[in-house]
Structures are given as C-alpha cells and as structure tokens.
Design an enzyme around this catalytic site. Structure first.
Site, PDB file in Angstrom:
ATOM      1  N   GLY A  13       0.133  -1.133   0.051  1.00  0.00           N
ATOM      2  CA  GLY A  13       0.177   0.003  -0.045  1.00  0.00           C
ATOM      3  C   GLY A  13       0.784   0.811  -0.051  1.00  0.00           C
ATOM      4  O   GLY A  13       2.023   1.403  -0.576  1.00  0.00           O
ATOM      5  N   PRO A  95      -7.265   0.012  10.334  1.00  0.00           N
ATOM      6  CA  PRO A  95      -8.053   0.501  10.270  1.00  0.00           C
ATOM      7  C   PRO A  95      -8.825   0.406  11.330  1.00  0.00           C
ATOM      8  O   PRO A  95      -9.039  -1.126  12.008  1.00  0.00           O
ATOM      9  CB  PRO A  95      -9.504  -0.093   9.342  1.00  0.00           C
ATOM     10  CG  PRO A  95      -9.203  -1.370   8.722  1.00  0.00           C
ATOM     11  CD  PRO A  95      -7.377  -1.451   9.187  1.00  0.00           C
ATOM     12  N   GLU A 167       6.243   3.856  10.704  1.00  0.00           N
ATOM     13  CA  GLU A 167       6.848   4.787   9.431  1.00  0.00           C
ATOM     14  C   GLU A 167       5.831   5.836   9.682  1.00  0.00           C
ATOM     15  O   GLU A 167       5.036   5.878  10.479  1.00  0.00           O
ATOM     16  CB  GLU A 167       6.317   4.100   8.196  1.00  0.00           C
ATOM     17  CG  GLU A 167       6.847   4.870   7.534  1.00  0.00           C
ATOM     18  CD  GLU A 167       8.129   5.264   6.892  1.00  0.00           C
ATOM     19  OE1 GLU A 167       9.084   3.673   6.975  1.00  0.00           O
ATOM     20  OE2 GLU A 167       8.578   5.972   6.870  1.00  0.00           O
ATOM     21  N   LYS A 222       4.820   6.189  18.384  1.00  0.00           N
ATOM     22  CA  LYS A 222       4.097   6.237  17.198  1.00  0.00           C
ATOM     23  C   LYS A 222       3.350   6.921  16.446  1.00  0.00           C
ATOM     24  O   LYS A 222       2.564   7.601  16.167  1.00  0.00           O
ATOM     25  CB  LYS A 222       3.812   4.881  16.180  1.00  0.00           C
ATOM     26  CG  LYS A 222       3.316   4.939  14.748  1.00  0.00           C
ATOM     27  CD  LYS A 222       3.608   5.983  13.767  1.00  0.00           C
ATOM     28  CE  LYS A 222       2.900   6.427  12.860  1.00  0.00           C
ATOM     29  NZ  LYS A 222       3.412   7.410  11.456  1.00  0.00           N
ATOM     30  N   CYS A 278      -4.854   7.706   8.535  1.00  0.00           N
ATOM     31  CA  CYS A 278      -5.108   7.827  10.269  1.00  0.00           C
ATOM     32  C   CYS A 278      -4.021   8.777  11.504  1.00  0.00           C
ATOM     33  O   CYS A 278      -4.645   7.645  12.401  1.00  0.00           O
ATOM     34  CB  CYS A 278      -2.517   7.453   9.891  1.00  0.00           C
ATOM     35  SG  CYS A 278      -1.967   6.161   8.591  1.00  0.00           S
TER      36      CYS A 278
HETATM   37  P1  NAD Z   1      -2.658   0.563   2.595  1.00  0.00           P
HETATM   38  O1  NAD Z   1      -4.386   0.096   2.475  1.00  0.00           O
HETATM   39  O2  NAD Z   1      -3.105   1.376   1.693  1.00  0.00           O
HETATM   40  O3  NAD Z   1      -2.412  -0.830   2.246  1.00  0.00           O
HETATM   41  C1  NAD Z   1      -2.400  -1.916   2.965  1.00  0.00           C
HETATM   42  C2  NAD Z   1      -1.946  -3.332   2.049  1.00  0.00           C
HETATM   43  O4  NAD Z   1      -2.542  -4.477   2.841  1.00  0.00           O
HETATM   44  C3  NAD Z   1      -3.579  -3.498   0.976  1.00  0.00           C
HETATM   45  O5  NAD Z   1      -2.759  -3.090   0.078  1.00  0.00           O
HETATM   46  C4  NAD Z   1      -3.819  -4.917   1.371  1.00  0.00           C
HETATM   47  O6  NAD Z   1      -4.651  -5.311   0.512  1.00  0.00           O
HETATM   48  C5  NAD Z   1      -2.606  -5.183   2.231  1.00  0.00           C
HETATM   49  N1  NAD Z   1      -3.258  -6.821   3.300  1.00  0.00           N
HETATM   50  C6  NAD Z   1      -3.761  -6.208   3.998  1.00  0.00           C
HETATM   51  N2  NAD Z   1      -4.156  -7.597   4.298  1.00  0.00           N
HETATM   52  C7  NAD Z   1      -3.243  -8.034   3.387  1.00  0.00           C
HETATM   53  C8  NAD Z   1      -3.326 -10.127   3.725  1.00  0.00           C
HETATM   54  N3  NAD Z   1      -2.876 -10.395   4.986  1.00  0.00           N
HETATM   55  N4  NAD Z   1      -2.030 -10.391   3.364  1.00  0.00           N
HETATM   56  C9  NAD Z   1      -0.936  -9.462   2.090  1.00  0.00           C
HETATM   57  N5  NAD Z   1      -1.670  -8.271   2.017  1.00  0.00           N
HETATM   58  C10 NAD Z   1      -2.442  -7.671   2.984  1.00  0.00           C
HETATM   59  O7  NAD Z   1      -2.502   0.748   4.294  1.00  0.00           O
HETATM   60  P2  NAD Z   1      -1.097   2.207   4.208  1.00  0.00           P
HETATM   61  O8  NAD Z   1      -1.585   3.792   4.083  1.00  0.00           O
HETATM   62  O9  NAD Z   1      -0.132   1.794   3.794  1.00  0.00           O
HETATM   63  O10 NAD Z   1      -1.349   1.684   5.706  1.00  0.00           O
HETATM   64  C11 NAD Z   1      -0.253   0.395   6.602  1.00  0.00           C
HETATM   65  C12 NAD Z   1       0.319   0.467   7.546  1.00  0.00           C
HETATM   66  O11 NAD Z   1       0.991   1.502   7.987  1.00  0.00           O
HETATM   67  C13 NAD Z   1      -1.255   1.420   8.765  1.00  0.00           C
HETATM   68  O12 NAD Z   1      -0.891   0.388  10.123  1.00  0.00           O
HETATM   69  C14 NAD Z   1      -0.886   2.298   8.578  1.00  0.00           C
HETATM   70  O13 NAD Z   1      -1.662   3.134   9.930  1.00  0.00           O
HETATM   71  C15 NAD Z   1       0.742   2.672   8.441  1.00  0.00           C
HETATM   72  N6  NAD Z   1       1.340   4.134   8.460  1.00  0.00           N
HETATM   73  C16 NAD Z   1       0.343   3.961   7.076  1.00  0.00           C
HETATM   74  C17 NAD Z   1       0.849   5.949   6.252  1.00  0.00           C
HETATM   75  C18 NAD Z   1       0.377   6.206   5.554  1.00  0.00           C
HETATM   76  O14 NAD Z   1       0.509   7.505   4.679  1.00  0.00           O
HETATM   77  N7  NAD Z   1      -0.753   6.506   4.586  1.00  0.00           N
HETATM   78  C19 NAD Z   1       1.931   6.006   7.269  1.00  0.00           C
HETATM   79  C20 NAD Z   1       2.072   5.802   8.091  1.00  0.00           C
HETATM   80  C21 NAD Z   1       2.274   5.317   9.113  1.00  0.00           C
HETATM   81  C1  UGA Z   2       0.615  11.984   8.627  1.00  0.00           C
HETATM   82  C2  UGA Z   2       1.741  12.138   9.597  1.00  0.00           C
HETATM   83  O1  UGA Z   2       3.063  13.667   9.114  1.00  0.00           O
HETATM   84  C3  UGA Z   2       3.107  11.305   9.087  1.00  0.00           C
HETATM   85  O2  UGA Z   2       3.996  11.869  10.092  1.00  0.00           O
HETATM   86  C4  UGA Z   2       3.089  10.098   9.208  1.00  0.00           C
HETATM   87  O3  UGA Z   2       3.491   9.068   9.738  1.00  0.00           O
HETATM   88  C5  UGA Z   2       1.353   8.991   8.422  1.00  0.00           C
HETATM   89  O4  UGA Z   2       0.042  10.556   8.788  1.00  0.00           O
HETATM   90  C6  UGA Z   2       0.735   8.635   9.109  1.00  0.00           C
HETATM   91  O5  UGA Z   2       0.567   7.597  10.630  1.00  0.00           O
HETATM   92  O6  UGA Z   2      -0.070   8.192   8.098  1.00  0.00           O
HETATM   93  P1  UGA Z   2      -0.195  12.383   6.377  1.00  0.00           P
HETATM   94  O7  UGA Z   2      -1.764  12.300   7.018  1.00  0.00           O
HETATM   95  O8  UGA Z   2       0.299  11.444   5.043  1.00  0.00           O
HETATM   96  O9  UGA Z   2       1.547  12.457   7.409  1.00  0.00           O
HETATM   97  O10 UGA Z   2      -0.032  14.114   6.108  1.00  0.00           O
HETATM   98  P2  UGA Z   2       0.233  15.307   6.981  1.00  0.00           P
HETATM   99  O11 UGA Z   2       0.777  15.838   5.947  1.00  0.00           O
HETATM  100  O12 UGA Z   2       0.613  14.465   7.822  1.00  0.00           O
HETATM  101  O13 UGA Z   2      -1.758  15.710   6.428  1.00  0.00           O
HETATM  102  C7  UGA Z   2      -2.415  15.273   7.880  1.00  0.00           C
HETATM  103  C8  UGA Z   2      -3.539  16.342   7.283  1.00  0.00           C
HETATM  104  O14 UGA Z   2      -3.840  17.504   8.064  1.00  0.00           O
HETATM  105  C9  UGA Z   2      -4.006  17.201   5.682  1.00  0.00           C
HETATM  106  O15 UGA Z   2      -5.580  16.555   5.892  1.00  0.00           O
HETATM  107  C10 UGA Z   2      -3.105  17.830   5.787  1.00  0.00           C
HETATM  108  O16 UGA Z   2      -3.969  18.945   4.466  1.00  0.00           O
HETATM  109  C11 UGA Z   2      -3.494  18.880   6.998  1.00  0.00           C
HETATM  110  N1  UGA Z   2      -2.654  19.973   7.499  1.00  0.00           N
HETATM  111  C12 UGA Z   2      -1.348  19.441   7.658  1.00  0.00           C
HETATM  112  C13 UGA Z   2      -3.288  20.603   7.817  1.00  0.00           C
HETATM  113  O17 UGA Z   2      -4.631  21.084   7.528  1.00  0.00           O
HETATM  114  N2  UGA Z   2      -2.177  21.942   8.093  1.00  0.00           N
HETATM  115  C14 UGA Z   2      -1.363  21.779   9.034  1.00  0.00           C
HETATM  116  O18 UGA Z   2      -0.093  22.523   9.328  1.00  0.00           O
HETATM  117  C15 UGA Z   2      -0.327  20.714   8.261  1.00  0.00           C
END
Ligand code: NAD
Ligand code: UGA
Length: 479
Positions: A13, A95, A167, A222, A278
């Site tokens: 993802g 989620p 991450e 985190k 997140c």
């Molecule tokens: P995502 O939904 O984009 O990707 C997750 C993927 O995992 C999906 O493609 C799904 O099909 C796959 N999956 C689920 N169960 C599976 C299984 N058993 N075997 C194989 N594939 C499987 O999610 P994401 O945004 O990449 O987030 C992943 C994790 O990282 C979450 O815990 C999220 O909180 C964390 N995280 C996300 C971000 C971000 O910016 N999106 C940043 C930091 C941390």
């Molecule tokens: C956020 C964190 O910034 C990452 O460090 C973390 O890894 C990630 O969540 C995660 O765990 O998923 P992200 O959600 O991708 O990253 O993007 P951000 O830049 O944090 O923005 C989050 C939301 O806040 C957006 O809707 C953005 O528009 C809003 N935002 C951000 C504001 O309204 N004002 C700001 O000053 C900054």
C-alpha cells in the site's frame, strides 16, 4: 548478526510500496519482495506504464523505474516470498474496528493477525518480523504468541524475533521523508535483530538519527507522534474559527506563535480539518487504550482533538450555506480538490468527503475537480452516484431528489454556473487560476471559500467575486 539478504514486505500500500522502493534503491545487495493479497494492486505495481502505479507520489516513478525487477519485485505469491525471507515487514492496513469489542475506536488487527499466522506457517529457519504498520501498544506480544505457537512444532528450524519500526512518512512527500527521515525508530529486545535492521538503514540514514527503544515505547511513540501532530491542527483550526469571529487573521497568529522556538512554525496551517487514513484512527486508538487502562481524563483530552476536527468540517459546509443566503438547495457549487492533501491521490478521511456529503444532503449540485482522484473513487467516498451514472426518470429528470455531483475535467468546467467555489486541497494549480476568466463562468453574486489560504485575494476580489478565507474570514462582500 546475520546479514540480511532477502526481505519480504506484506502489504503493497501507501507505506509498503514506497518504503520498500526506497530501501531497494539504497540496498542493492538485498532482494525485496513486496506482496499483497490484492491482485489488482500488484498488477498496477507491475504495470509497464509507470503512470498506472497504484499510488501517486512525487519521485516514486523514478525509483520504481530503477529498481523494479532488479532487486524489487511485486507479487501475490505471499507464501513463497515469506519462505525465502530472512526479514519480514508487516505493512498491512490497521483501520478502526467497525463492530465488536472496541468498535469505533480500537484498531482492527485481523489483517496483522492473518499475516502473523501466514508467517508462522511458511517461514523457514530464523526470521525477523518487523512491525511497520501502526499498532496499539503491546501488539508485538500478540505477534510473538502466534509465532511461538508455530515454533513449538518446530518443523522448519523456526525461530523468530519481533521488532517495532513504525513509519513516519507523510503522503505527498513520502519519498523525501523516506530518503531523509528526521529519525528511524526501532523498538526491540534482541540486540542482534536490532543490529540487523540498523545495518539496513545505515546504508542511507546517518546512525545518529536511528533511535532504539523498548518495543512498547516504540509502538506508543508512533501513536503519540500522530496525536501531537493532529492536535496542532485542531488547535489552530479552533483559533481560526475565533479569528473569523473577531477579525484576527489565523496566518498572522500562527506566524506570531510559531516564532517561539518552543512552539515551532510547522503544522500550524489552518485548513478544512485534517484528513488522511491515520490521524483519526490513531487518536481513537489512543483513546481506546487510555479508556482500557481506566484513564478517562486522558481519553477525553485526546478525543477532543477528533471532535473539534469533525465540528470544524461541518462548520465549513454551514458557512457556505449561510453565505448563499441560507440555502444551497438547487444551487451549483464547485469543489476544487478532493484528496486529503496535495500531491497524493489518497482520499481516505479527506475533509472534502464530509463537506461534500453535507452540501449534497442540503440539495446542492456539486461540480468536483481534482487532478489525481478518479471519479470512481469519489463515487465510493460519497456513496452517491455521479450525475452521469444516476438513473433518469421517463421525463429525463434526475431520479434522486437530493443534491448530486459530477466530476469536471478542468477547473473552468467545474466553475460553470456556480454560486460558490470551495478550495479544499492545496493543489498548486489552484493558486494559479486566472480569476478574471473564471468570473465569466459563474453565476453572480459568487463566493469563493479558500480553506487552504492559497489564493491571491486581490485577484479574486479584482474579478468581482466575494472571498472568504477559512481562519481569516470576511474580505469583501459585493453581494
Ligand atoms: P493500505 O491500505 O494502502 O495498504 C495495506 C495493504 O495491505 C493493502 O493493499 C491490503 O490488500 C494488504 N493486505 C492486508 N492484509 C493482507 C494480508 N494478510 N496479506 C497480504 N496483503 C494484505 O495501507 P497503508 O496506508 O499502506 O498503511 C499501512 C499501515 O501503515 C497502517 O497501519 C497505517 O496506519 C500505517 N502508516 C500509514 C501511513 C500513510 O501515510 N498511509 C504512514 C505511516 C504509517
Ligand atoms: C501523517 C504524519 O504527518 C506522518 O508523520 C505519519 O507517518 C502519517 O500521518 C501516518 O501515520 O499515516 P499524512 O496523513 O500522510 O501524514 O499527511 P500530513 O501532512 O500529516 O497531513 C495530514 C492532514 O493534516 C492533511 O489533511 C493536511 O492537509 C492537514 N494539515 C497538515 C493541515 O490542515 N495543516 C497543517 O499545518 C498540516
């Protein structure tokens, strides 16, 4: 310490894909297999045409071009890739639970549990399992229990270590965040396993940026990091509402407080409310944990951050309605930007979803533009079919009595005949709009609502349009 030669990442993802791509770029002697149960997603990662990658992220295409099918592979062959790996990253979605114990707050760990079971069944020899997903404190214990249960059978000389390596990348800047992280956090108990992971990061991250903690601190850090970031946004948006009421300008307030080095200037941009997959989920998870441990005051404190965000998003749709003489029913409104922030096609929890839903519910017809979000995604998010796909009655009028929406191909089309324009995402192209030309498309008097403070006030006002900046307010009223 054994040198890691083969890494498998479960979950292709927004985190798994870019993270492994950057690792593959920087660790040429390691083979990376990114696996996913979703075949369509894996097919997109393998698509010849790089513009068809499942994720839009600046800089990603270039890295994929230089690593894919060299030392980076995308596959649905999960079991085989697990069996070959010395180290496995779990990067699946976590989620908020929809039903059952902790519904609405706790994280749903069924995908993480499924991964642990799969790893337990297909690993061979010693394997280091790394939590990359964001997980509640003490999840490593669950993973260890599942892995150790497999270990009892000991069919494949199995042994496991579990590390936490959350991450911190933000979407839209993921590649830069991964290439130049503020820190890399590693939680764990076994020094050998920790060192194996440090060795990988040392290929491109200065060692002083690698922080090691115990596994529970890493998991909690985190959640706390996201909670603190989201808290700043709710704080500044709450002050923005007060600014609109009093005539203060939230940008000036942010600048004034941000120069205090104890506060800092980042993450103080007022906006339409935080979105993304997140922030809300992780804070609610923190709230659940606090409630679980009987810390109700702690839970209430953090829940307030989410409540303020929800309130703020509804406040924006109400503001639009108020300015359009108290009703949006039957009126056309242009929405500029649907992704939760610029430079991503991700719409998860985007403020645009709740704002558009409110406006449709009130009977308005939305003309939505976004440079990267597909119509099918907007349809899924709004739960309402696009005007184009709605069933028509015999006399060719639209069947649905509520408002509706359609996706516009460009900004000019999106502005045709509208009473209001609402800028919700800070896409750079919106800051370059020629407002004199737009003025020819709209229905006067027209309001422009700038939720991202990216528009040039003089140009908007000069075109004869009214402007309302979220967190600043009244600029001019030609109506
Ligand atoms: P995502 O939904 O984009 O990707 C997750 C993927 O995992 C999906 O493609 C799904 O099909 C796959 N999956 C689920 N169960 C599976 C299984 N058993 N075997 C194989 N594939 C499987 O999610 P994401 O945004 O990449 O987030 C992943 C994790 O990282 C979450 O815990 C999220 O909180 C964390 N995280 C996300 C971000 C971000 O910016 N999106 C940043 C930091 C941390
Ligand atoms: C956020 C964190 O910034 C990452 O460090 C973390 O890894 C990630 O969540 C995660 O765990 O998923 P992200 O959600 O991708 O990253 O993007 P951000 O830049 O944090 O923005 C989050 C939301 O806040 C957006 O809707 C953005 O528009 C809003 N935002 C951000 C504001 O309204 N004002 C700001 O000053 C900054």
């Amino acid at each position: 310490m054994n040198k890691i030669k083969n890494i498998c990442c479960i979950g292709a993802g927004y985190v798994g894909g870019p993270t492994m791509a950057v690792m593959a770029k920087n660790c040429k002697d390691i083979v990376f297999n990114v696996v996913d149960a979703n075949k369509e997603r894996i097919d997109s990662w393998n698509h010849k045409n790089l513009s068809k990658l499942p994720i839009f992220e600046p800089g990603l295409e270039e890295i994929i071009r230089n690593t894919r099918n060299i030392n980076l592979f995308f596959s649905t062959n999960i079991n085989e890739c697990i069996s070959k790996a010395d180290m496995i990253f779990i990067s699946v979605n976590t989620p908020t639970k929809k039903t059952g114990l902790g519904a609405g707050k706790a994280s749903d760990l069924k995908w993480v549990e499924a991964c642990a079971r799969q790893v337990a069944s297909h690993s061979k020899n010693h394997t280091i399992v790394v939590e990359k997903s964001t997980l509640p404190v003490r999840t490593a214990e669950v993973i260890k229990k599942i892995l150790n249960a497999a270990n009892i059978k000991n069919e494949n000389n199995l042994s496991f270590d579990v590390l936490s390596n959350p991450e911190f990348l933000a979407e839209g800047t993921a590649i830069n965040d991964l290439e130049n992280p503020d820190r890399v956090l590693i939680g764990g108990e076994n020094e050998k396993a920790i060192n194996s992971l440090i060795e990988i990061y040392k290929n491109w991250v200065p060692e002083k940026k690698i922080i090691c903690t115990n596994i529970w601190s890493s998991e909690l850090a985190k959640l706390t990091s996201n909670a603190f970031l989201a808290q700043r946004i709710s704080s500044i948006n709450s002050i923005g509402a007060l600014c609109e009421a009093t005539g203060a300008d939230v940008r000036e307030v942010a600048r004034a407080i941000g120069t205090d080095s104890r506060i800092g200037s980042k993450f103080l941009d007022a906006g339409p409310g935080f979105g993304g997959s997140c922030f809300k989920k992780d804070i609610l998870n923190l709230v659940y944990l606090a409630e679980y441990y009987g810390l109700n005051e702690v839970a209430n404190f953090w829940e307030g951050v989410v409540k303020l965000n929800n309130w703020h998003q509804h406040r924006i749709s109400q503001l639009v309605s108020r300015k359009l003489f108290g009703t949006v029913s039957g009126k056309k409104i242009c929405i500029l930007g649907f992704s939760f922030k610029a430079n991503t096609n991700d719409t998860r929890e985007s403020a645009a979803i709740s704002i558009c839903k409110d406006l449709i519910e009130e009977g308005s017809h939305l003309q939505i533009h976004d440079p990267k979000v597909k119509e099918s995604q907007i349809e899924k998010d709004l739960g309402v079919k696009s005007l184009k796909n709605l069933t028509k009655t015999k006399n060719n009028s639209i069947y649905d009595t509520k408002g509706n929406w359609l996706k516009a191909d460009n900004v000019y089309q999106a502005c045709q005949g509208v009473d209001a324009i609402v800028v919700l995402t800070e896409w750079i192209e919106y800051s370059k709009i020629n407002w004199k030309s737009i003025a020819k498309e709209v229905r006067f008097p027209t309001w422009v609502f700038d939720a991202r403070s990216i528009l040039n006030s003089n140009e908007v006002l000069g075109a004869g349009l009214n402007l309302w900046k979220i967190g600043y307010g009244f600029n001019n009223d030609n109506s």
